[in-house]
Write a protein that holds these residues in place. Structure first.
Motif, mmCIF file in Angstrom:
data_model
loop_
_atom_site.group_PDB
_atom_site.id
_atom_site.type_symbol
_atom_site.label_atom_id
_atom_site.label_comp_id
_atom_site.label_asym_id
_atom_site.label_seq_id
_atom_site.Cartn_x
_atom_site.Cartn_y
_atom_site.Cartn_z
ATOM 1 N N ARG A 87 24.701 -45.290 -24.009
ATOM 2 C CA ARG A 87 23.732 -46.233 -23.437
ATOM 3 C C ARG A 87 23.723 -46.124 -21.910
ATOM 4 N N ARG A 142 21.663 -43.170 -21.005
ATOM 5 C CA ARG A 142 20.225 -43.448 -21.153
ATOM 6 C C ARG A 142 19.705 -44.275 -19.970
ATOM 7 N N LEU A 143 20.486 -45.238 -19.540
ATOM 8 C CA LEU A 143 20.090 -46.051 -18.400
ATOM 9 C C LEU A 143 20.117 -45.222 -17.110
ATOM 10 N N HIS A 144 21.106 -44.346 -16.986
ATOM 11 C CA HIS A 144 21.175 -43.441 -15.831
ATOM 12 C C HIS A 144 19.911 -42.583 -15.744
ATOM 13 N N GLU A 202 23.523 -57.484 -22.484
ATOM 14 C CA GLU A 202 23.268 -56.212 -21.803
ATOM 15 C C GLU A 202 24.016 -56.102 -20.470
ATOM 16 N N THR A 209 26.779 -53.276 -20.027
ATOM 17 C CA THR A 209 26.229 -51.922 -19.911
ATOM 18 C C THR A 209 25.671 -51.680 -18.516
ATOM 19 N N LEU A 210 24.924 -52.641 -17.986
ATOM 20 C CA LEU A 210 24.344 -52.482 -16.659
ATOM 21 C C LEU A 210 25.426 -52.408 -15.587
ATOM 22 N N THR A 243 27.276 -49.157 -15.739
ATOM 23 C CA THR A 243 26.456 -48.064 -15.197
ATOM 24 C C THR A 243 26.689 -47.911 -13.697
ATOM 25 N N PHE A 302 16.578 -56.263 -12.763
ATOM 26 C CA PHE A 302 16.801 -56.647 -14.161
ATOM 27 C C PHE A 302 17.089 -58.144 -14.178
ATOM 28 N N ILE A 307 15.329 -58.137 -19.486
ATOM 29 C CA ILE A 307 16.187 -57.432 -20.459
ATOM 30 C C ILE A 307 16.243 -58.132 -21.810
ATOM 31 N N PHE A 335 13.088 -53.730 -21.901
ATOM 32 C CA PHE A 335 14.310 -53.016 -21.525
ATOM 33 C C PHE A 335 14.515 -51.794 -22.423
ATOM 34 N N LEU A 360 14.603 -47.492 -21.171
ATOM 35 C CA LEU A 360 15.650 -46.489 -21.363
ATOM 36 C C LEU A 360 15.040 -45.135 -21.741
#
Length: 501
Positions: free
Chosen positions: A35, A38-40, A72, A75-76, A79, A112, A134, A139, A143
């Motif tokens: 994840r 994917r966000l990167h 979320e 994960t953020l 990242t 976000f 998000i 959101f 991704l």
């Protein structure tokens, strides 16, 4: 750095191991790292804005975050810890006007937030900042396909944080990756952490102690447990899966209920002095746990540490412990070191401090004198090498010609049986200059309180008036709300009940 290598390793070696549990969301290390990638990729696809006040490496983006403990959030935040991107960590408790000023000063490449934060979304729209809620399908649509994460440089920034400011302009600072890498290495040893140190942190992820606990836990390869909001029944479910707690004292006190929790073996607390009554309660409720109480600051990182075992402590309870690993202390006045036992401004030297503020703090707060850094806290070194806090520069009270630091009196009050919390102020007085006023929470009898204070303090440091308070106001970070208490004193609020007549 600080987490890119660790997360990559855990995702390859133990992809099914639990990384994060928040509400009903549970992510394994494999799922979390996927994840993040994917966000990167999605962040890299955004147009990069010119940021003269915040230099970023090529390909990095600055994203602002104001989502509280939404599932979320880990994960953020991870990242920012593991990729070249930078998070601007907004506090959801800030009023809309403060969010507006901060976003205007440092507009991110993307914001976000939650769909309910309409004021924040409107501000972003006016400033031309993409806003992604998000808690909607936006959101997931944002991704992209996973993209490999490049190596990061230790001197690169990964976070813009804020020291305070619910009603006024907060001071903003940027933290570089190397400082948290040094912190993680030091705290792993100081707090006796392993890959089995599954951690429960009930506080807001926008606050430093909880965010650092997330980084610490993911670096170890253990599991991190949090809650959308504090709920006592949910805390017991979370604690059942963990061996460690990280919480400010007010939240730690809220956890000390019902049956003892023998599976908890380590507790880390900071943000306010741990009073003796709460330490006793924590020892009873978590009988196998060591309690690591540290003193530090957002700008300085760790400063000192006192570890409390079941029967004894590594430093006196009235102190905030001895210097943290990798940290040197110097108490100074006018650029020169003071003698042991003499009050001085606390300076630290090590790898954990920031370089300076992005804005704010020109007349107070963080500053450097050569390799030494301070936030203006005042203390003294005791004969055993431990550090005692006395207050903050400019916070000294002058009463009847004597210099008094309120925290010294607060520490003495907290050491008295039956006192759960105490705050001391200096109020203007026509003949004494200032007089000392104490606000306490607890059922200690007034005569006993006075006699115990007389043993601990000279006469000129004894409060002239003492008020009792049953409901203690706290800031969003769990500290006593001194501003509200001072207002109540001036307004003669009925919630403050005079104990001295």
């Amino acid at each position: 750095m600080p987490l890119r290598h660790a997360l990559d390793h855990h995702a390859r070696q133990r992809p099914d191991a639990l990384a994060v549990a928040l509400s009903d969301t549970r992510l394994s290390y494999g799922a979390l790292y996927n994840r993040i990638k994917r966000l990167h990729a999605a962040l890299c696809a955004l147009p990069q804005q010119a940021r003269p006040d915040l230099p970023l490496p090529d390909g990095a983006r600055n994203f602002a975050l104001s989502i509280g403990n939404h599932p979320e959030a880990p994960t953020l935040l991870a990242t920012a810890l593991a990729t070249p991107h930078v998070v601007t960590l907004l506090d959801p408790q800030w009023p809309d006007r403060l969010h507006q000023r901060v976003l205007a000063k440092l507009p991110p490449d993307v914001l976000f937030c939650l769909s309910s934060q309409t004021g924040l979304i409107d501000t972003a729209a006016r400033l031309g900042i993409p806003a992604i809620a998000i808690d909607t399908t936006a959101f997931a649509a944002f991704l992209q396909a996973p993209q490999d994460i490049p190596f990061t440089h230790p001197r690169d920034i990964f976070m813009v944080g804020f020291t305070s400011g619910t009603t006024s302009e907060p001071k903003a600072f940027a933290r570089a990756r190397h400082s948290w890498r040094a912190s993680l290495d030091a705290s792993r040893l100081a707090f006796a952490l392993t890959d089995q140190s599954h951690t429960f942190a009930p506080g807001p992820l926008s606050h430093g102690i909880t965010l650092y606990a997330l980084a610490e836990t993911l670096d170890l390869g253990a599991s991190f447990h949090a809650l959308p909001k504090f709920d006592l029944s949910a805390t017991h479910k979370a604690m059942a899966e963990t061996r460690r707690i990280v919480a400010v004292p007010s939240l730690l006190g809220a956890l000390c209920r019902d049956t003892p929790q023998e599976q908890i073996v380590e507790i880390t607390t900071a943000g306010a002095k741990l009073d003796p009554a709460l330490l006793t309660k924590a020892r009873q409720h978590f009988p196998r746990a060591r309690v690591h109480e540290y003193y530090g600051a957002s700008e300085l990182g760790f400063v000192s540490l006192n570890t409390h075992g079941p029967q004894s402590s590594s430093a006196p309870s009235y102190s905030v412990g001895r210097p943290f690993p990798h940290v040197e202390l110097s108490l100074r006045q006018n650029g020169a070191e003071v003698a042991q036992g003499t009050a001085g401004t606390i300076f630290v030297r090590g790898d954990l401090a920031i370089d300076g503020y992005l804005w704010g703090g020109r007349t107070s707060g963080f500053r450097r004198e050569g390799p030494w850094a301070t936030v203006g806290d005042v203390g003294k070194l005791n004969s055993d090498g431990s550090l005692s806090l006395l207050g903050r520069e400019g916070g000294m009270v002058i009463t009847a010609g004597h210099n008094v630091y309120p925290q010294e009196i607060e520490t003495a009050l907290a050491d008295i049986a039956g006192i759960d919390a105490a705050v001391v102020f200096g109020l203007a007085h026509p003949s004494r200059g200032q007089e000392l006023i104490a606000i306490i929470q607890g059922d200690a009898a007034l005569d006993e309180l006075k006699s115990q204070l007389a043993i601990r303090l000279p006469r000129y440091k004894l409060p002239r008036h003492i008020y009792r308070l049953s409901e203690w106001p706290l800031t969003s970070s769990g500290k006593p709300d001194r501003g509200r208490l001072m207002s109540w004193l001036h307004e003669k609020d009925p919630r403050l009940v005079s104990a001295t007549g």
